[in-house]
Design a protein around this motif. Structure first.
Motif, PDB file in Angstrom:
ATOM      1  N   SER A 194      13.094   3.301   2.164  1.00 23.38           N
ATOM      2  CA  SER A 194      14.216   2.835   2.974  1.00 23.38           C
ATOM      3  C   SER A 194      13.718   2.642   4.401  1.00 23.38           C
ATOM      4  O   SER A 194      12.624   3.071   4.766  1.00 23.38           O
ATOM      5  N   VAL A 195      14.546   1.977   5.201  1.00 24.34           N
ATOM      6  CA  VAL A 195      14.158   1.673   6.578  1.00 24.34           C
ATOM      7  C   VAL A 195      13.879   2.953   7.370  1.00 24.34           C
ATOM      8  O   VAL A 195      12.881   3.068   8.088  1.00 24.34           O
ATOM      9  N   GLY A 196      14.741   3.946   7.208  1.00 22.69           N
ATOM     10  CA  GLY A 196      14.575   5.190   7.952  1.00 22.69           C
ATOM     11  C   GLY A 196      13.275   5.894   7.582  1.00 22.69           C
ATOM     12  O   GLY A 196      12.578   6.450   8.419  1.00 22.69           O
ATOM     13  N   TYR A 197      12.924   5.828   6.303  1.00 24.70           N
ATOM     14  CA  TYR A 197      11.702   6.443   5.787  1.00 24.70           C
ATOM     15  C   TYR A 197      10.484   5.744   6.386  1.00 24.70           C
ATOM     16  O   TYR A 197       9.530   6.378   6.837  1.00 24.70           O
ATOM     17  N   LYS A 198      10.541   4.411   6.384  1.00 22.03           N
ATOM     18  CA  LYS A 198       9.424   3.645   6.938  1.00 22.03           C
ATOM     19  C   LYS A 198       9.177   4.027   8.396  1.00 22.03           C
ATOM     20  O   LYS A 198       8.051   4.158   8.845  1.00 22.03           O
ATOM     21  N   GLN A 199      10.291   4.217   9.109  1.00 18.14           N
ATOM     22  CA  GLN A 199      10.175   4.572  10.520  1.00 18.14           C
ATOM     23  C   GLN A 199       9.461   5.919  10.659  1.00 18.14           C
ATOM     24  O   GLN A 199       8.634   6.117  11.538  1.00 18.14           O
ATOM     25  N   ARG A 200       9.818   6.864   9.755  1.00 17.53           N
ATOM     26  CA  ARG A 200       9.196   8.170   9.789  1.00 17.53           C
ATOM     27  C   ARG A 200       7.682   8.017   9.579  1.00 17.53           C
ATOM     28  O   ARG A 200       6.877   8.664  10.239  1.00 17.53           O
TER      29      ARG A 200
ATOM     30  N   ALA B 212       0.030   7.044   2.250  1.00 20.26           N
ATOM     31  CA  ALA B 212      -1.238   7.599   2.722  1.00 20.26           C
ATOM     32  C   ALA B 212      -2.181   6.490   3.176  1.00 20.26           C
ATOM     33  O   ALA B 212      -2.845   6.607   4.203  1.00 20.26           O
ATOM     34  N   GLU B 213      -2.229   5.398   2.425  1.00 17.52           N
ATOM     35  CA  GLU B 213      -3.121   4.291   2.787  1.00 17.52           C
ATOM     36  C   GLU B 213      -2.700   3.654   4.103  1.00 17.52           C
ATOM     37  O   GLU B 213      -3.525   3.318   4.950  1.00 17.52           O
ATOM     38  N   ASN B 214      -1.376   3.520   4.284  1.00 21.18           N
ATOM     39  CA  ASN B 214      -0.877   2.975   5.540  1.00 21.18           C
ATOM     40  C   ASN B 214      -1.175   3.912   6.716  1.00 21.18           C
ATOM     41  O   ASN B 214      -1.464   3.460   7.813  1.00 21.18           O
ATOM     42  N   MET B 215      -1.070   5.199   6.457  1.00 15.37           N
ATOM     43  CA  MET B 215      -1.271   6.181   7.524  1.00 15.37           C
ATOM     44  C   MET B 215      -2.651   6.052   8.154  1.00 15.37           C
ATOM     45  O   MET B 215      -2.827   6.220   9.347  1.00 15.37           O
ATOM     46  N   VAL B 216      -3.658   5.782   7.325  1.00 12.07           N
ATOM     47  CA  VAL B 216      -5.030   5.795   7.824  1.00 12.07           C
ATOM     48  C   VAL B 216      -5.556   4.386   8.094  1.00 12.07           C
ATOM     49  O   VAL B 216      -6.701   4.209   8.487  1.00 12.07           O
ATOM     50  N   LEU B 217      -4.724   3.390   7.888  1.00  7.96           N
ATOM     51  CA  LEU B 217      -5.159   2.000   8.003  1.00  7.96           C
ATOM     52  C   LEU B 217      -5.778   1.722   9.375  1.00  7.96           C
ATOM     53  O   LEU B 217      -5.184   2.013  10.394  1.00  7.96           O
ATOM     54  N   GLY B 218      -6.980   1.181   9.383  1.00 11.31           N
ATOM     55  CA  GLY B 218      -7.660   0.884  10.627  1.00 11.31           C
ATOM     56  C   GLY B 218      -8.523   2.037  11.090  1.00 11.31           C
ATOM     57  O   GLY B 218      -9.320   1.905  12.012  1.00 11.31           O
ATOM     58  N   ASP B 219      -8.377   3.209  10.483  1.00 11.60           N
ATOM     59  CA  ASP B 219      -9.136   4.382  10.892  1.00 11.60           C
ATOM     60  C   ASP B 219      -9.392   5.218   9.631  1.00 11.60           C
ATOM     61  O   ASP B 219      -9.101   6.408   9.582  1.00 11.60           O
ATOM     62  N   GLU B 220      -9.902   4.556   8.588  1.00 11.71           N
ATOM     63  CA  GLU B 220      -9.941   5.148   7.263  1.00 11.71           C
ATOM     64  C   GLU B 220     -11.025   6.203   7.132  1.00 11.71           C
ATOM     65  O   GLU B 220     -12.135   6.017   7.620  1.00 11.71           O
ATOM     66  N   PRO B 221     -10.700   7.305   6.438  1.00 15.13           N
ATOM     67  CA  PRO B 221     -11.747   8.274   6.127  1.00 15.13           C
ATOM     68  C   PRO B 221     -12.648   7.685   5.041  1.00 15.13           C
ATOM     69  O   PRO B 221     -12.159   7.002   4.142  1.00 15.13           O
TER      70      PRO B 221
ATOM     71  N   PRO C 281       2.959  11.125   0.157  1.00 12.35           N
ATOM     72  CA  PRO C 281       1.762  10.305   0.428  1.00 12.35           C
ATOM     73  C   PRO C 281       1.556   9.197  -0.597  1.00 12.35           C
ATOM     74  O   PRO C 281       0.930   8.189  -0.295  1.00 12.35           O
ATOM     75  N   ASP C 282       2.069   9.380  -1.812  1.00 12.77           N
ATOM     76  CA  ASP C 282       1.789   8.414  -2.873  1.00 12.77           C
ATOM     77  C   ASP C 282       2.863   7.346  -3.051  1.00 12.77           C
ATOM     78  O   ASP C 282       2.714   6.445  -3.860  1.00 12.77           O
ATOM     79  N   ALA C 283       3.942   7.443  -2.271  1.00 17.95           N
ATOM     80  CA  ALA C 283       5.012   6.453  -2.427  1.00 17.95           C
ATOM     81  C   ALA C 283       4.544   5.096  -1.910  1.00 17.95           C
ATOM     82  O   ALA C 283       3.797   5.008  -0.930  1.00 17.95           O
ATOM     83  N   LEU C 284       4.967   4.047  -2.591  1.00 14.61           N
ATOM     84  CA  LEU C 284       4.667   2.693  -2.122  1.00 14.61           C
ATOM     85  C   LEU C 284       5.610   2.356  -0.986  1.00 14.61           C
ATOM     86  O   LEU C 284       6.819   2.604  -1.076  1.00 14.61           O
TER      87      LEU C 284
ATOM     88  N   LEU D  59       0.834  -1.205   0.000  1.00 14.15           N
ATOM     89  CA  LEU D  59       0.000   0.000   0.000  1.00 14.15           C
ATOM     90  C   LEU D  59       0.869   1.256   0.000  1.00 14.15           C
ATOM     91  O   LEU D  59       2.059   1.206   0.308  1.00 14.15           O
ATOM     92  N   THR D  60       0.247   2.395  -0.323  1.00 18.14           N
ATOM     93  CA  THR D  60       0.999   3.650  -0.328  1.00 18.14           C
ATOM     94  C   THR D  60       1.122   4.188   1.097  1.00 18.14           C
ATOM     95  O   THR D  60       0.488   3.692   2.032  1.00 18.14           O
TER      96      THR D  60
END
Lengths: 529, 367
Positions: free
Chosen positions: A156-162, A111-120, A148-151, A108-109
């Motif tokens: 990278s690991v650091g990005y995922k953590q962010r 943005a999709e991960n950000m809202v996962l479980g609490d989707e608008p 927001p649109d990156a898969l 998922l992108t």
């Protein structure tokens, strides 16, 4: 929807926002992970939770995040006794956790991960535009730049953590629990993370920072709480203590942070690797033309961000992966199309990076784990019948030599702590008197005491003439144990340092991230001929 | 302090063991309670029938002999499945191996003019080899072509069944029998009875030997260590340099041999000719027994005795009341479900482990 209670809004900066009192947590196997532990966090501080592995840090945070229910003790949130029965409760209170292993869906992108479980939602459908907008807003608000649109799989690991941190902030977290956030980062990424954390602190957020790396704790934490063997050892202001003081609190004795060793006396070449390539199941080229030599009595360190070909290299040298192209020879003999047992008989030992799957068989006894590579040899069996007495006495001797804490040689390995499990692996692999030792993350996730012992043993083996290839994500360890080092990036060897004491983490980091690459001529020394 | 922690760990093991026993006990009690309710609803004389269910098999020596007779084939299939499950292979072809063993033994048993000392072992070897072939095939398919073992085993059961029936009903069929059956076995192939009782035959001794050998193989030989290591963690076995594929294939062959000999003993011990017209269910019972015994042949004799007892109870009830034998099958199923449910009583177990750990900690803290 998560109902937000905003309980921390009334707490002033510098006051206790949350405290845990007399927490006791006992697991099903009888293991007491926390015993009468006290812990508190002030608003606007970075609080280090430190201790050796198995000291109960993660358990304590899981209790706070509602993933474990303690047997005893209570949690006060903004001064009110509160029940945190599930992660949803914790999030409602404004407590968010970033796990050691990221909880993101790769396909998922952002943005999709950000809202996962609490989707608008718009009507009955997922509102993608709203999700993107929410992500962009929160990223801007906290100055944590994400696309927001990156898969997620491309990050990278650091990005995922962010993304994980932002996800918690989006859900209204005022207190962030970070479980060993730097374990997977390069020095550069760590630095960046620290800048972000400090910004959050300025904005009045509180952070619990779990770690056992003393330098980082000194650098970023305001106060620390030390746990040892599941017990509370105390809380101190970081500015009042030295690194040595902290390590003494963690271990209960003085620890030598640097191991002592003589200068290496490398002799003839033991391992010769030429033009090794590997394409994995997905057709990805994960090892690219890897060539190097390793000499008798030398420890050659391999630095690199995880997933840059190190696992494939070590598995291939041990025979777990088939050689596709290129040549590997040990003492002049090729290992191509040899079985794992034959390669082991040539004097190869492997401490596998995946301890739980390859290193040990958890549901079997220590005894059986120790002899798994040698039970078929003459001194352990005659005509197929095992010499159980000999196996027992040899195991007992190794338990003693490697200080494995256990009830008996018959105990199942699953009952041991991580450090003691790794000692079982070390006891087996080191006692095989290897000519070539492949040590892949030999001290990852284990306590300081056990790690110290394993490092000493590796150096002792070197002095007896073992050639060692050491893979480690812990650069401090890599620099102190190795005699020479090469760096891998995207399946290639990109740098070689004949003298490990002449480099530092900063320099290694630049090569690990691919910011710099040595030319073939500069690396000439990696082939000794 | 180290000592106290150590004691608490030992205590944990003791508690785990105690609960394993309690779990079985409670499972049986609950199953009996359900049985009582079931009997009460279908029976005109529930109390009497319930007593028959409990102690019926002990009423006379003939019934007690029935228990032993029913136990004999289960010793083989139970051990066979324990072995193959220990190696981590969900190979449920013991049913087919048992049936195939009986068919192959029949082929040899109808031959005339062989002295008993040779004839019986010959039958057993033929039966064993047929069984080994049946269970070996899923093992080989798994190793060579990565076929899912349980699917291959399920299918091979039907191959064994129908191929066996074809052989019995065509070349070996005795047209003078008056029903679908093979030619008569030669006298020299029939198993001698033990203790002067024809139903307790030589198969009992062979079956007990199979249990002991199975246990010995698993725990005292290099091959057994390979079997268990492959079963517990195949990747670890590979990494250690063990011959994983060979171990799986040989284990399947050995298990099949044991089940095949079981089929031989059951047929030659109880019948004059081959009379089965379908699966005998001994292989499926073997799967159940292995689960009950946690794949350890050490517990097979007790588990087999228990199962044979229930089966005899069923017969007794069937004989003395109007309760359908299906009820007994329900009771059996309930027992297995409860015993196999690991989380059954888990809350209680957790609380008592917590209590002991706490005691140990507070003692440790005082030191």
């Amino acid at each position: 929807m998560i109902e937000r209670r905003n309980v921390f809004d009334g707490v002033a900066i510098g006051e206790d926002m949350l405290s845990m009192e007399h927490i006791t947590k006992i697991y099903d196997n009888g293991f007491v992970a926390n015993k009468d532990v006290n812990f508190s966090v002030r608003k606007g501080e970075i609080h280090g939770l430190v201790g050796e592995n198995g000291a109960g840090k993660t358990t304590l945070m899981k209790v706070l995040f509602g993933q474990e229910i303690p047997e005893e003790g209570r949690i006060l949130i903004a001064g009110q006794p509160s029940k945190v029965q599930s992660p949803l409760d914790a999030l409602a209170y404004g407590i968010g956790m970033v796990h050691q292993h990221f909880m993101l869906v790769n396909s998922l992108t952002v943005a999709e991960n950000m809202v996962l479980g609490d989707e608008p939602v718009k009507g009955m459908l997922f509102d993608r535009a709203k999700a993107r907008q929410m992500t962009a807003e929160v990223a801007k608000q906290y100055e944590l730049d994400v696309d927001p649109d990156a898969l997620v799989s491309d990050l990278s690991v650091g990005y995922k953590q962010r993304v994980e941190i932002l996800k918690m902030l989006l859900r209204g977290a005022k207190l962030l629990l970070l479980d060993e956030p730097t374990a997977v980062l390069t020095p550069q990424e760590t630095k960046e993370l620290f800048v972000q954390l400090k910004k959050l602190r300025e904005k009045g957020f509180s952070i619990v920072f779990i770690s056992h790396k003393l330098g980082e704790i000194k650098e970023i934490c305001d106060r620390i709480t030390v746990l040892r063997l599941g017990r509370y050892e105390g809380t101190v202001d970081v500015k009042d203590v030295s690194e040595a003081d902290i390590s003494r609190m963690m271990v209960g004795r003085d620890v030598f942070l640097n191991i002592k060793k003589e200068k290496a006396q490398p002799k003839e070449t033991v391992l010769q690797v030429r033009g090794l390539n590997f394409y994995n199941k997905l057709g990805i080229h994960t090892l690219k033309d890897v060539s190097f030599d390793l000499r008798k009595g030398e420890i050659l360190g391999v630095a690199g961000v995880e997933g840059n070909g190190q696992s494939e290299l070590s598995d291939m040298l041990a025979g777990l992966l088939t050689i596709q192209s290129g040549e590997v020879s040990i003492c002049g003999e090729s290992i191509r199309s040899k079985k794992i047992r034959e390669i082991r008989e040539m004097g190869v030992s492997l401490v596998h990076e995946d301890r739980m799957t390859y290193g040990v068989s958890r549901t079997q006894s220590i005894k059986e784990n120790i002899v798994s590579d040698r039970y078929y040899k003459k001194n352990y069996n005659s005509h197929g019948v095992l010499g159980l007495k000999k196996i027992l006495s040899d195991t007992q001797a190794l338990i003693k030599e490697y200080l494995i804490k256990c009830d008996s040689p018959e105990s199942e390995v699953r009952t041991l702590s991580g450090g003691n499990m790794q000692k079982v692996v070390a006891a087996r692999e080191f006692s095989a008197a290897p000519k070539l030792l492949l040590a892949s993350h030999p001290t990852r996730g284990i306590d300081v005491g056990a790690a110290e012992m394993i490092r000493k043993k590796i150096v002792a083996l070197r002095d007896e003439g073992t050639a060692t290839l050491l893979f480690s994500a812990d650069l401090t360890e890599l620099l102190s144990v190795s005699d020479s080092i090469f760096v891998m990036c995207e399946g290639r060897i990109v740098a070689y340092f004949p003298d490990a004491s002449a480099v530092d983490e900063q320099v290694l980091g630049e090569y690990m991230l691919g910011l710099k690459t040595m030319s073939k001529e500069e690396m000439g020394g990696v082939l000794h001929g | 302090m180290g000592n106290a922690v150590k004691k608490s760990k030992d205590m944990t093991k003791t508690i785990e063991r105690r609960f394993s026993f309690l779990r079985t006990l409670f499972a049986v009690l609950i199953a009996l309670a359900i049985a009582f309710v079931l009997i009460a609803t279908v029976s005109e004389k529930p109390l009497q029938d319930f007593i028959t269910l409990l102690v019926g098999p002990l009423k006379n020596t003939s019934r007690m002999a029935t228990i032993v007779s029913k136990a004999i084939p289960l010793l083989f299939t139970g051990t066979a499945v324990c072995l193959v499950y220990s190696c981590g292979q969900i190979n449920i072809a013991a049913e087919g191996a048992f049936f195939g063993g009986a068919v192959a033994a029949t082929c040899v048993a109808i031959l005339p003019g062989i002295p008993p000392v040779i004839h019986i072992p010959l039958c057993a070897i033929a039966g064993g080899l047929a069984g080994a072939a049946v269970m070996g095939i899923p093992g080989i398919l798994r190793v060579r072509y990565n076929v899912v073992t349980i699917v291959a085993a399920l299918m091979i059961n039907y191959v064994a069944l129908y191929l066996g029936l074809y052989i019995i009903l065509n070349p070996l069929r005795d047209p003078s029998a008056g029903f679908e059956a093979s030619f008569l076995f030669s006298e020299s192939a029939l198993l001698p009875g033990l203790f002067g009782n024809q139903r307790i035959h030589l198969g009992l001794l062979v079956g007990l030997a199979a249990v002991v050998l199975g246990y010995w193989l698993l725990n005292h030989t290099a091959f057994g260590l390979q079997m268990r290591t492959v079963g517990e963690n195949e990747k670890f076995a590979t990494y250690s340099g063990m011959p994983v594929g060979k171990t799986i294939v040989f284990t399947s062959l050995i298990s099949g041999f044991v089940a095949g000999v079981g089929g031989t003993m059951e047929t030659l011990g109880n019948y004059q000719r081959f009379v089965y017209s379908g699966f005998t269910n001994h292989g499926w019972d073997g799967v159940m027994l292995a689960v009950l015994c946690h794949n350890d042949p050490k517990y097979i004799p007790v588990a087999v005795l228990f199962l044979a007892y229930i089966k005899t109870s069923a017969d007794a009830l069937n004989f003395s009341s109007k309760i359908p034998p299906e009820i007994i099958s329900v009771i059996q199923a309930v027992i297995i479900i409860f015993v196999a449910a690991e989380r059954f009583l888990a809350g209680w177990e957790h609380r008592s482990i917590v209590k002991h750990s706490k005691d140990a900690m507070s003692k440790g803290g005082a030191e």
